[in-house]
Write an enzyme that holds these catalytic residues in place. Structure first.
Site, PDB file in Angstrom:
ATOM      1  N   THR A 252       0.847  -1.026   0.015  1.00 61.10           N
ATOM      2  CA  THR A 252       0.014   0.069   0.028  1.00 61.10           C
ATOM      3  C   THR A 252       0.938   1.248  -0.051  1.00 61.10           C
ATOM      4  O   THR A 252       1.890   1.471   0.538  1.00 61.10           O
ATOM      5  CB  THR A 252      -0.936  -0.044   1.229  1.00 61.10           C
TER       6      THR A 252
ATOM      7  N   HIS B  92       2.610 -11.412  14.132  1.00 59.78           N
ATOM      8  CA  HIS B  92       3.757 -12.200  14.962  1.00 59.78           C
ATOM      9  C   HIS B  92       3.349 -13.569  15.412  1.00 59.78           C
ATOM     10  O   HIS B  92       4.304 -14.260  15.876  1.00 59.78           O
ATOM     11  CB  HIS B  92       3.861 -11.230  16.152  1.00 59.78           C
TER      12      HIS B  92
END
Length: 402
Positions: free
Chosen positions: A321, A373
């Protein structure tokens, strides 16, 4: 002969849609394959076209109504325009001729006044209500002086003249419903923040080498390939190479399983009038720079026209993006689930940098990598982002596959 007009067959991932706009009203003449209705889904806007020359006999599903796949939304009459439509057209032509005759005689031209809001089509009434615009203030360009949705939009786009007097303490509010696409985007973004262990790491890249290369070859590139050489192709190719080296960044989580993808489908976030959409470039490892640039250009054009298809945005293993397009210097992009990482580009800003003990002014860009994560460790995330940085600062390595 009357025939049924049905909603398109929606893909499995789309449960239903909403009638967004009727471009034609009962009695109006339409041509074969002319767009008569827009149906908004969670992902794209689908166009319904006329099956033949003729008129809409009856609208069954009005604007704002929910429709299912292949549901009947209108009745269509094949053949010439209805008598009412023909009469209206003749009356309109007569008025134009009368106005022209008066103008030739030196009289002031006849100006059609907009019809009252109650006489307008449902789409126009809705637009006037939502915008708070008085129908009498809008110059109608439709038949018989009728107001069209375009007339309302054009009137709203005009700079508002400052009122001579303003009520002290006046506080204006306007309430409009969310579009289905905006609601879907909101749901996905909220889910990404709640259901993933999202973390963002940052770095910066010296854009001078790529800017110099682009300046030197952009004209020859465009002449040879018919596509403008931008920065996105470098980022897509650099991300593709980094994904090869760090497979976890190209993976996704499905329940208790990790799905490692053996292909590279990179989504490029595009801002449209209806919201954020992410069309996908397929197999970017097999694409050259010209193909990447052409693909992005084609998707951007389709997004502006509202013609992106479901298949254009299905899948994707990684997303890029570019907030720098709007001037963003630094941000933390939100994951495009079920993907596990997203790269954020930003504005190129000249800054003083220390280079070999000397201060130089260089065009720098901050990069941001948000990642899940649960799957990607910090070491992998940082290594991935550093790889992109190194490839961009030494584009010869990227081109020569070093």
């Amino acid at each position: 002969m009357a025939t049924e007009i049905k909603a398109p067959v929606f893909p499995e991932s789309v449960a239903d849609g909403t009638i967004a706009t009727w471009h034609k009203q009962p009695g109006e003449a339409v041509s074969r394959d002319e767009v008569i209705c827009d149906i908004e889904t969670d992902k794209v806007v689908l166009e319904v076209v006329a099956p033949a020359d003729g008129t809409i006999a009856q609208i069954i599903k009005n604007e704002g109504d929910t429709v299912l796949s292949n549901e009947v939304i209108a009745q269509f009459e094949e053949g010439a325009a209805s008598g009412a439509a023909q009469t209206q057209a003749v009356q309109s032509e007569e008025k134009v001729e009368q106005a022209a005759a008066k103008t030739e005689a030196g009289a002031a031209p006849v100006v059609e006044r907009a019809q009252p809001v109650a006489d307008q089509a449902p789409a126009v009434r809705k637009a006037l209500t939502e915008t708070g615009i008085n129908a009498a203030d809008v110059q109608g360009t439709g038949r018989g002086g009728r107001i069209t949705k375009e007339d309302v939009a054009n009137h709203q786009a005009k700079p508002a003249a400052a009122p001579l007097t303003a009520a002290v303490g006046e506080r204006i509010e306007k309430r409009v419903p969310m579009t289905r696409l905006r609601k879907r985007v909101a749901e996905r973004l909220l889910a990404a923040t709640q259901e993933t262990a999202m973390l963002t790491t940052f770095n910066e890249v010296n854009m001078k080498p790529i800017m110099e290369m682009r300046k030197q070859y952009k004209d020859a590139f465009e002449k040879r390939h018919g596509a403008r050489l931008g920065f996105m192709s470098f980022f897509v190719k650099a991300a593709t190479e980094a994904l090869k080296r760090y497979p976890a960044v190209n993976a996704s989580i499905d329940g208790d399983d990790i799905v490692y993808h053996g292909y590279y489908d990179i989504g490029v976030a595009v801002s449209s009038d209806r919201g954020l959409v992410v069309p996908v470039l397929r197999d970017t490892d097999r694409m050259n720079y010209a193909e990447v640039e052409s693909g992005i250009g084609a998707y951007a054009a389709k997004a502006r026209e509202g013609k992106l298809a479901i298949e254009d945005m299905t899948g994707g293993t990684f997303t890029i993006t570019n907030g720098g397009t709007f001037g963003s210097l630094l941000s933390t992009p939100i994951l495009n689930t079920p993907q596990t990482a997203i790269l954020g580009m930003h504005k190129i800003q000249e800054r003083p940098m220390a280079v070999n003990g000397q201060v130089e002014i260089l065009p720098m860009m901050y990069l941001a990598l948000s990642y899940d994560h649960r799957l990607i460790d910090g070491k992998e995330a940082v290594g991935f982002l550093v790889t992109i940085k190194e490839l961009l600062e030494e584009p010869a390595k990227l081109i020569l596959d070093l």
